[in-house]
Design a protein around this motif. Structure first.
Motif, PDB file in Angstrom:
ATOM      1  N   SER A 159       0.828  -1.203   0.000  1.00 18.39           N
ATOM      2  CA  SER A 159       0.000   0.000   0.000  1.00 18.39           C
ATOM      3  C   SER A 159       0.864   1.255   0.000  1.00 18.39           C
ATOM      4  O   SER A 159       0.569   2.225  -0.711  1.00 18.39           O
ATOM      5  CB  SER A 159      -0.927   0.012   1.220  1.00 18.39           C
ATOM      6  N   ALA A 160       1.928   1.243   0.803  1.00 18.79           N
ATOM      7  CA  ALA A 160       2.836   2.387   0.840  1.00 18.79           C
ATOM      8  C   ALA A 160       3.492   2.606  -0.512  1.00 18.79           C
ATOM      9  O   ALA A 160       3.608   3.746  -0.997  1.00 18.79           O
ATOM     10  CB  ALA A 160       3.899   2.175   1.919  1.00 18.79           C
ATOM     11  N   ALA A 161       3.919   1.510  -1.154  1.00 22.30           N
ATOM     12  CA  ALA A 161       4.538   1.620  -2.476  1.00 22.30           C
ATOM     13  C   ALA A 161       3.537   2.141  -3.499  1.00 22.30           C
ATOM     14  O   ALA A 161       3.859   3.004  -4.326  1.00 22.30           O
ATOM     15  CB  ALA A 161       5.078   0.262  -2.918  1.00 22.30           C
ATOM     16  N   ALA A 162       2.301   1.629  -3.449  1.00 25.17           N
ATOM     17  CA  ALA A 162       1.277   2.078  -4.384  1.00 25.17           C
ATOM     18  C   ALA A 162       1.000   3.567  -4.211  1.00 25.17           C
ATOM     19  O   ALA A 162       0.866   4.303  -5.192  1.00 25.17           O
ATOM     20  CB  ALA A 162      -0.007   1.285  -4.173  1.00 25.17           C
ATOM     21  N   PHE A 163       0.934   4.016  -2.964  1.00 25.78           N
ATOM     22  CA  PHE A 163       0.671   5.434  -2.693  1.00 25.78           C
ATOM     23  C   PHE A 163       1.825   6.314  -3.172  1.00 25.78           C
ATOM     24  O   PHE A 163       1.632   7.281  -3.908  1.00 25.78           O
ATOM     25  CB  PHE A 163       0.448   5.639  -1.195  1.00 25.78           C
ATOM     26  N   LEU A 164       3.055   5.975  -2.780  1.00 24.93           N
ATOM     27  CA  LEU A 164       4.204   6.812  -3.114  1.00 24.93           C
ATOM     28  C   LEU A 164       4.461   6.867  -4.617  1.00 24.93           C
ATOM     29  O   LEU A 164       4.758   7.928  -5.172  1.00 24.93           O
ATOM     30  CB  LEU A 164       5.449   6.295  -2.389  1.00 24.93           C
ATOM     31  N   LEU A 165       4.333   5.729  -5.281  1.00 26.96           N
ATOM     32  CA  LEU A 165       4.592   5.715  -6.714  1.00 26.96           C
ATOM     33  C   LEU A 165       3.455   6.367  -7.494  1.00 26.96           C
ATOM     34  O   LEU A 165       3.683   6.929  -8.565  1.00 26.96           O
ATOM     35  CB  LEU A 165       4.834   4.288  -7.194  1.00 26.96           C
ATOM     36  N   ALA A 166       2.251   6.335  -6.963  1.00 29.64           N
ATOM     37  CA  ALA A 166       1.148   7.062  -7.601  1.00 29.64           C
ATOM     38  C   ALA A 166       1.379   8.565  -7.488  1.00 29.64           C
ATOM     39  O   ALA A 166       1.115   9.317  -8.430  1.00 29.64           O
ATOM     40  CB  ALA A 166      -0.183   6.684  -6.964  1.00 29.64           C
ATOM     41  N   VAL A 167       1.886   9.007  -6.347  1.00 29.30           N
ATOM     42  CA  VAL A 167       2.242  10.427  -6.184  1.00 29.30           C
ATOM     43  C   VAL A 167       3.318  10.810  -7.187  1.00 29.30           C
ATOM     44  O   VAL A 167       3.222  11.820  -7.892  1.00 29.30           O
ATOM     45  CB  VAL A 167       2.726  10.711  -4.749  1.00 29.30           C
ATOM     46  N   LEU A 168       4.357   9.985  -7.261  1.00 34.01           N
ATOM     47  CA  LEU A 168       5.474  10.275  -8.155  1.00 34.01           C
ATOM     48  C   LEU A 168       5.031  10.320  -9.609  1.00 34.01           C
ATOM     49  O   LEU A 168       5.383  11.238 -10.356  1.00 34.01           O
ATOM     50  CB  LEU A 168       6.559   9.203  -7.971  1.00 34.01           C
ATOM     51  N   SER A 169       4.230   9.360 -10.018  1.00 31.48           N
ATOM     52  CA  SER A 169       3.798   9.321 -11.417  1.00 31.48           C
ATOM     53  C   SER A 169       2.867  10.473 -11.743  1.00 31.48           C
ATOM     54  O   SER A 169       2.863  10.992 -12.862  1.00 31.48           O
ATOM     55  CB  SER A 169       3.122   7.989 -11.736  1.00 31.48           C
ATOM     56  N   THR A 171      -6.173  -0.417  -4.248  1.00 30.25           N
ATOM     57  CA  THR A 171      -6.808   0.614  -5.061  1.00 30.25           C
ATOM     58  C   THR A 171      -6.969   1.943  -4.314  1.00 30.25           C
ATOM     59  O   THR A 171      -6.656   3.003  -4.869  1.00 30.25           O
ATOM     60  CB  THR A 171      -8.163   0.124  -5.590  1.00 30.25           C
ATOM     61  N   PRO A 172      -7.442   1.959  -3.055  1.00 28.12           N
ATOM     62  CA  PRO A 172      -7.551   3.254  -2.359  1.00 28.12           C
ATOM     63  C   PRO A 172      -6.214   3.976  -2.229  1.00 28.12           C
ATOM     64  O   PRO A 172      -6.161   5.204  -2.373  1.00 28.12           O
ATOM     65  CB  PRO A 172      -8.104   2.856  -0.982  1.00 28.12           C
ATOM     66  N   ALA A 173      -5.141   3.231  -1.974  1.00 29.98           N
ATOM     67  CA  ALA A 173      -3.833   3.865  -1.848  1.00 29.98           C
ATOM     68  C   ALA A 173      -3.397   4.484  -3.169  1.00 29.98           C
ATOM     69  O   ALA A 173      -2.822   5.584  -3.205  1.00 29.98           O
ATOM     70  CB  ALA A 173      -2.801   2.832  -1.377  1.00 29.98           C
ATOM     71  N   THR A 174      -3.688   3.802  -4.267  1.00 27.32           N
ATOM     72  CA  THR A 174      -3.334   4.321  -5.584  1.00 27.32           C
ATOM     73  C   THR A 174      -4.106   5.598  -5.894  1.00 27.32           C
ATOM     74  O   THR A 174      -3.543   6.586  -6.385  1.00 27.32           O
ATOM     75  CB  THR A 174      -3.623   3.262  -6.660  1.00 27.32           C
ATOM     76  N   LEU A 175      -5.401   5.598  -5.606  1.00 25.51           N
ATOM     77  CA  LEU A 175      -6.219   6.779  -5.861  1.00 25.51           C
ATOM     78  C   LEU A 175      -5.804   7.952  -4.969  1.00 25.51           C
ATOM     79  O   LEU A 175      -5.747   9.098  -5.421  1.00 25.51           O
ATOM     80  CB  LEU A 175      -7.695   6.453  -5.639  1.00 25.51           C
ATOM     81  N   ALA A 176      -5.501   7.651  -3.720  1.00 23.31           N
ATOM     82  CA  ALA A 176      -5.063   8.712  -2.806  1.00 23.31           C
ATOM     83  C   ALA A 176      -3.742   9.308  -3.269  1.00 23.31           C
ATOM     84  O   ALA A 176      -3.538  10.532  -3.222  1.00 23.31           O
ATOM     85  CB  ALA A 176      -4.926   8.154  -1.388  1.00 23.31           C
ATOM     86  N   GLY A 177      -2.836   8.462  -3.725  1.00 24.80           N
ATOM     87  CA  GLY A 177      -1.553   8.957  -4.220  1.00 24.80           C
ATOM     88  C   GLY A 177      -1.702   9.836  -5.441  1.00 24.80           C
ATOM     89  O   GLY A 177      -1.035  10.866  -5.574  1.00 24.80           O
ATOM     90  N   ALA A 178      -2.609   9.455  -6.346  1.00 22.55           N
ATOM     91  CA  ALA A 178      -2.850  10.274  -7.531  1.00 22.55           C
ATOM     92  C   ALA A 178      -3.420  11.637  -7.139  1.00 22.55           C
ATOM     93  O   ALA A 178      -3.064  12.664  -7.718  1.00 22.55           O
ATOM     94  CB  ALA A 178      -3.810   9.545  -8.469  1.00 22.55           C
ATOM     95  N   TRP A 179      -4.305  11.647  -6.144  1.00 20.69           N
ATOM     96  CA  TRP A 179      -4.895  12.914  -5.684  1.00 20.69           C
ATOM     97  C   TRP A 179      -3.830  13.816  -5.070  1.00 20.69           C
ATOM     98  O   TRP A 179      -3.745  15.006  -5.369  1.00 20.69           O
ATOM     99  CB  TRP A 179      -6.001  12.629  -4.676  1.00 20.69           C
ATOM    100  N   VAL A 180      -2.982  13.251  -4.220  1.00 21.52           N
ATOM    101  CA  VAL A 180      -1.910  14.039  -3.603  1.00 21.52           C
ATOM    102  C   VAL A 180      -0.949  14.545  -4.665  1.00 21.52           C
ATOM    103  O   VAL A 180      -0.494  15.698  -4.619  1.00 21.52           O
ATOM    104  CB  VAL A 180      -1.164  13.186  -2.556  1.00 21.52           C
ATOM    105  N   GLY A 181      -0.632  13.678  -5.656  1.00 26.51           N
ATOM    106  CA  GLY A 181       0.272  14.093  -6.715  1.00 26.51           C
ATOM    107  C   GLY A 181      -0.252  15.289  -7.481  1.00 26.51           C
ATOM    108  O   GLY A 181       0.502  16.211  -7.818  1.00 26.51           O
TER     109      GLY A 181
END
Length: 235
Positions: free
Chosen positions: A4-14, A194-204
Protein backbone atom coordinates in the motif's frame (compact mmCIF):
# COMPACT_ATOMS: atom_id res chain seq x y z
CA UNK A 1 1.26 -2.44 4.35
CA UNK A 2 4.45 -2.29 2.26
CA UNK A 3 2.47 -2.76 -0.95
CA UNK A 4 0.00 0.00 0.00
CA UNK A 5 2.84 2.39 0.84
CA UNK A 6 4.54 1.62 -2.48
CA UNK A 7 1.28 2.08 -4.38
CA UNK A 8 0.67 5.43 -2.69
CA UNK A 9 4.20 6.81 -3.11
CA UNK A 10 4.59 5.71 -6.71
CA UNK A 11 1.15 7.06 -7.60
CA UNK A 12 2.24 10.43 -6.18
CA UNK A 13 5.47 10.27 -8.16
CA UNK A 14 3.80 9.32 -11.42
CA UNK A 15 1.15 12.04 -11.01
CA UNK A 16 3.90 14.66 -10.66
CA UNK A 17 6.27 13.26 -13.30
CA UNK A 18 3.40 12.66 -15.71
CA UNK A 19 3.91 9.00 -16.62
CA UNK A 20 4.83 5.56 -15.51
CA UNK A 21 2.68 4.66 -12.51
CA UNK A 22 1.98 1.14 -13.75
CA UNK A 23 5.51 0.59 -15.03
CA UNK A 24 6.96 1.70 -11.71
CA UNK A 25 4.62 -0.37 -9.58
CA UNK A 26 5.18 -3.63 -11.44
CA UNK A 27 8.75 -4.27 -10.20
CA UNK A 28 7.64 -3.55 -6.62
CA UNK A 29 4.60 -5.83 -6.86
CA UNK A 30 6.68 -8.54 -8.53
CA UNK A 31 9.20 -8.50 -5.69
CA UNK A 32 6.38 -8.76 -3.14
CA UNK A 33 4.00 -11.21 -4.81
CA UNK A 34 5.66 -12.82 -7.83
CA UNK A 35 5.04 -11.93 -11.46
CA UNK A 36 1.93 -14.04 -12.06
CA UNK A 37 0.16 -12.36 -9.12
CA UNK A 38 1.69 -8.90 -9.62
CA UNK A 39 0.38 -8.33 -13.16
CA UNK A 40 -3.32 -9.08 -12.38
CA UNK A 41 -3.13 -7.07 -9.13
CA UNK A 42 -1.68 -4.11 -11.02
CA UNK A 43 -4.49 -4.37 -13.56
CA UNK A 44 -7.15 -4.21 -10.83
CA UNK A 45 -5.59 -1.09 -9.29
CA UNK A 46 -5.43 0.57 -12.71
CA UNK A 47 -9.10 -0.13 -13.42
CA UNK A 48 -10.27 2.25 -10.71
CA UNK A 49 -7.80 5.03 -11.50
CA UNK A 50 -8.58 5.01 -15.23
CA UNK A 51 -12.33 4.89 -14.62
CA UNK A 52 -12.02 7.95 -12.39
CA UNK A 53 -10.08 9.86 -15.06
CA UNK A 54 -12.65 8.94 -17.70
CA UNK A 55 -15.47 10.27 -15.53
CA UNK A 56 -13.68 13.50 -14.62
CA UNK A 57 -12.80 14.24 -18.26
CA UNK A 58 -15.86 12.73 -19.94
CA UNK A 59 -16.89 15.98 -21.67
CA UNK A 60 -13.60 16.32 -23.55
CA UNK A 61 -12.63 12.73 -24.38
CA UNK A 62 -12.69 11.47 -27.98
CA UNK A 63 -14.81 8.33 -27.77
CA UNK A 64 -14.29 7.39 -31.44
CA UNK A 65 -10.52 7.36 -30.99
CA UNK A 66 -10.80 5.20 -27.87
CA UNK A 67 -13.00 2.76 -29.82
CA UNK A 68 -10.38 2.42 -32.55
CA UNK A 69 -7.76 1.65 -29.93
CA UNK A 70 -10.07 -0.92 -28.35
CA UNK A 71 -10.56 -2.77 -31.66
CA UNK A 72 -6.95 -3.86 -31.51
CA UNK A 73 -6.44 -3.87 -27.77
CA UNK A 74 -9.29 -6.12 -26.62
CA UNK A 75 -8.51 -9.32 -28.57
CA UNK A 76 -4.77 -9.07 -28.04
CA UNK A 77 -5.20 -8.29 -24.34
CA UNK A 78 -7.32 -11.42 -23.95
CA UNK A 79 -4.70 -13.50 -25.78
CA UNK A 80 -1.88 -12.04 -23.69
CA UNK A 81 -3.75 -12.65 -20.45
CA UNK A 82 -4.25 -16.31 -21.34
CA UNK A 83 -0.60 -16.59 -22.33
CA UNK A 84 0.54 -15.19 -18.98
CA UNK A 85 -0.91 -18.20 -17.18
CA UNK A 86 1.43 -20.56 -19.04
CA UNK A 87 4.44 -18.47 -20.07
CA UNK A 88 7.77 -19.29 -18.37
CA UNK A 89 8.39 -16.79 -15.56
CA UNK A 90 12.16 -16.56 -16.10
CA UNK A 91 11.68 -15.55 -19.75
CA UNK A 92 8.95 -13.07 -18.83
CA UNK A 93 11.14 -11.38 -16.22
CA UNK A 94 13.93 -10.94 -18.75
CA UNK A 95 11.45 -9.63 -21.28
CA UNK A 96 10.22 -7.18 -18.66
CA UNK A 97 13.80 -6.03 -18.06
CA UNK A 98 14.26 -5.36 -21.77
CA UNK A 99 10.90 -3.57 -21.85
CA UNK A 100 11.81 -1.24 -18.98
CA UNK A 101 15.11 -0.33 -20.65
CA UNK A 102 13.13 0.25 -23.85
CA UNK A 103 10.84 2.69 -22.03
CA UNK A 104 13.82 4.79 -20.96
CA UNK A 105 15.41 4.60 -24.41
CA UNK A 106 12.12 5.59 -26.03
CA UNK A 107 11.81 8.63 -23.82
CA UNK A 108 15.42 9.66 -24.39
CA UNK A 109 15.90 8.81 -28.05
CA UNK A 110 12.45 8.30 -29.56
CA UNK A 111 10.69 10.78 -31.77
CA UNK A 112 6.94 11.43 -31.82
CA UNK A 113 5.04 10.03 -34.82
CA UNK A 114 5.20 12.31 -37.87
CA UNK A 115 1.85 13.63 -39.02
CA UNK A 116 -1.51 12.89 -37.48
CA UNK A 117 -1.98 9.15 -36.88
CA UNK A 118 -4.98 7.63 -38.66
CA UNK A 119 -7.60 5.12 -37.56
CA UNK A 120 -5.54 2.10 -38.64
CA UNK A 121 -2.58 3.36 -36.65
CA UNK A 122 -4.60 3.37 -33.43
CA UNK A 123 -5.93 -0.12 -34.10
CA UNK A 124 -2.32 -1.31 -34.46
CA UNK A 125 -1.19 0.63 -31.38
CA UNK A 126 -4.07 -0.90 -29.45
CA UNK A 127 -3.10 -4.41 -30.54
CA UNK A 128 0.54 -3.96 -29.50
CA UNK A 129 -0.56 -2.36 -26.23
CA UNK A 130 -3.03 -5.14 -25.47
CA UNK A 131 -0.48 -7.90 -25.84
CA UNK A 132 2.34 -6.02 -24.11
CA UNK A 133 0.21 -4.79 -21.24
CA UNK A 134 -1.27 -8.23 -20.55
CA UNK A 135 2.20 -9.75 -20.25
CA UNK A 136 4.15 -6.82 -18.79
CA UNK A 137 1.58 -4.87 -16.78
CA UNK A 138 1.72 -1.43 -18.40
CA UNK A 139 2.91 0.10 -21.68
CA UNK A 140 1.53 3.62 -21.24
CA UNK A 141 4.84 5.45 -21.81
CA UNK A 142 5.09 3.89 -25.29
CA UNK A 143 1.53 4.67 -26.42
CA UNK A 144 1.32 8.26 -25.15
CA UNK A 145 3.20 9.79 -28.15
CA UNK A 146 0.49 8.58 -30.54
CA UNK A 147 -2.29 10.25 -28.57
CA UNK A 148 -0.26 13.45 -28.38
CA UNK A 149 0.54 13.35 -32.11
CA UNK A 150 -3.20 13.14 -32.79
CA UNK A 151 -3.44 16.61 -31.27
CA UNK A 152 -4.98 15.79 -27.90
CA UNK A 153 -4.03 18.02 -24.99
CA UNK A 154 -4.99 18.51 -21.36
CA UNK A 155 -8.40 17.02 -20.46
CA UNK A 156 -8.94 15.59 -23.96
CA UNK A 157 -5.65 13.69 -23.74
CA UNK A 158 -6.18 12.52 -20.16
CA UNK A 159 -9.75 11.40 -20.75
CA UNK A 160 -9.17 9.69 -24.10
CA UNK A 161 -6.03 7.88 -22.99
CA UNK A 162 -7.81 6.75 -19.83
CA UNK A 163 -10.82 5.51 -21.82
CA UNK A 164 -8.53 3.51 -24.11
CA UNK A 165 -6.64 2.10 -21.13
CA UNK A 166 -9.90 1.22 -19.37
CA UNK A 167 -11.05 -1.01 -22.24
CA UNK A 168 -7.62 -2.60 -22.25
CA UNK A 169 -7.67 -3.36 -18.52
CA UNK A 170 -11.23 -4.70 -18.66
CA UNK A 171 -10.21 -7.12 -21.40
CA UNK A 172 -7.12 -8.15 -19.43
CA UNK A 173 -9.23 -8.76 -16.33
CA UNK A 174 -11.59 -11.00 -18.29
CA UNK A 175 -8.61 -12.88 -19.70
CA UNK A 176 -7.00 -13.33 -16.31
CA UNK A 177 -10.30 -14.62 -14.94
CA UNK A 178 -10.57 -17.11 -17.80
CA UNK A 179 -7.01 -18.26 -17.16
CA UNK A 180 -7.69 -18.78 -13.45
CA UNK A 181 -5.39 -15.96 -12.33
CA UNK A 182 -8.00 -13.96 -10.38
CA UNK A 183 -7.90 -15.96 -7.22
CA UNK A 184 -8.82 -14.78 -3.74
CA UNK A 185 -5.35 -13.38 -3.07
CA UNK A 186 -5.36 -11.27 -6.24
CA UNK A 187 -8.87 -9.91 -5.62
CA UNK A 188 -8.11 -8.99 -2.01
CA UNK A 189 -4.84 -7.31 -2.94
CA UNK A 190 -6.48 -5.38 -5.76
CA UNK A 191 -9.24 -4.15 -3.46
CA UNK A 192 -6.78 -3.25 -0.71
CA UNK A 193 -4.34 -1.36 -2.94
CA UNK A 194 -6.81 0.61 -5.06
CA UNK A 195 -7.55 3.25 -2.36
CA UNK A 196 -3.83 3.86 -1.85
CA UNK A 197 -3.33 4.32 -5.58
CA UNK A 198 -6.22 6.78 -5.86
CA UNK A 199 -5.06 8.71 -2.81
CA UNK A 200 -1.55 8.96 -4.22
CA UNK A 201 -2.85 10.27 -7.53
CA UNK A 202 -4.90 12.91 -5.68
CA UNK A 203 -1.91 14.04 -3.60
CA UNK A 204 0.27 14.09 -6.71
CA UNK A 205 -2.14 16.44 -8.48
CA UNK A 206 -2.00 18.75 -5.47
CA UNK A 207 1.78 19.14 -5.65
CA UNK A 208 2.20 19.33 -9.42
CA UNK A 209 4.12 22.50 -10.28
CA UNK A 210 5.82 22.75 -6.89
CA UNK A 211 8.57 20.27 -7.69
CA UNK A 212 10.76 20.15 -10.78
CA UNK A 213 9.36 17.75 -13.36
CA UNK A 214 12.85 17.22 -14.78
CA UNK A 215 14.16 16.05 -11.42
CA UNK A 216 11.29 13.65 -10.91
CA UNK A 217 11.56 12.22 -14.41
CA UNK A 218 15.28 11.67 -13.92
CA UNK A 219 14.58 9.80 -10.67
CA UNK A 220 11.85 7.75 -12.33
CA UNK A 221 14.12 6.77 -15.21
CA UNK A 222 16.91 5.83 -12.82
CA UNK A 223 14.46 3.60 -10.96
CA UNK A 224 13.34 1.99 -14.21
CA UNK A 225 16.92 1.19 -15.19
CA UNK A 226 17.67 -0.27 -11.75
CA UNK A 227 14.54 -2.44 -11.86
CA UNK A 228 15.38 -3.60 -15.38
CA UNK A 229 18.86 -4.67 -14.36
CA UNK A 230 17.44 -6.65 -11.45
CA UNK A 231 14.99 -8.44 -13.74
CA UNK A 232 17.72 -9.19 -16.29
CA UNK A 233 19.91 -10.53 -13.49
CA UNK A 234 17.12 -12.95 -12.61
CA UNK A 235 16.21 -11.47 -9.22
Amino acid sequence: MAASAAAFLLAVLSAVAGFGGGVLLLPVFTALFGLRVAVPVLTLTQLASNAARVWLNRRELHAALARRFALGAVPFALAGALLLAHAPLAALKRLLGVFLLGVVAWRRLGRPPEGRPGARTFVAVGAASGLGSALLGSVGPLTAPFFLAYGLTRAAYVGTEAAAALTLHLAKTAGYAGAGLLGRQVLLLGAALTPATLAGAWVGRRIVGRISDRTFVALVEAGLVAAALLFLAGR
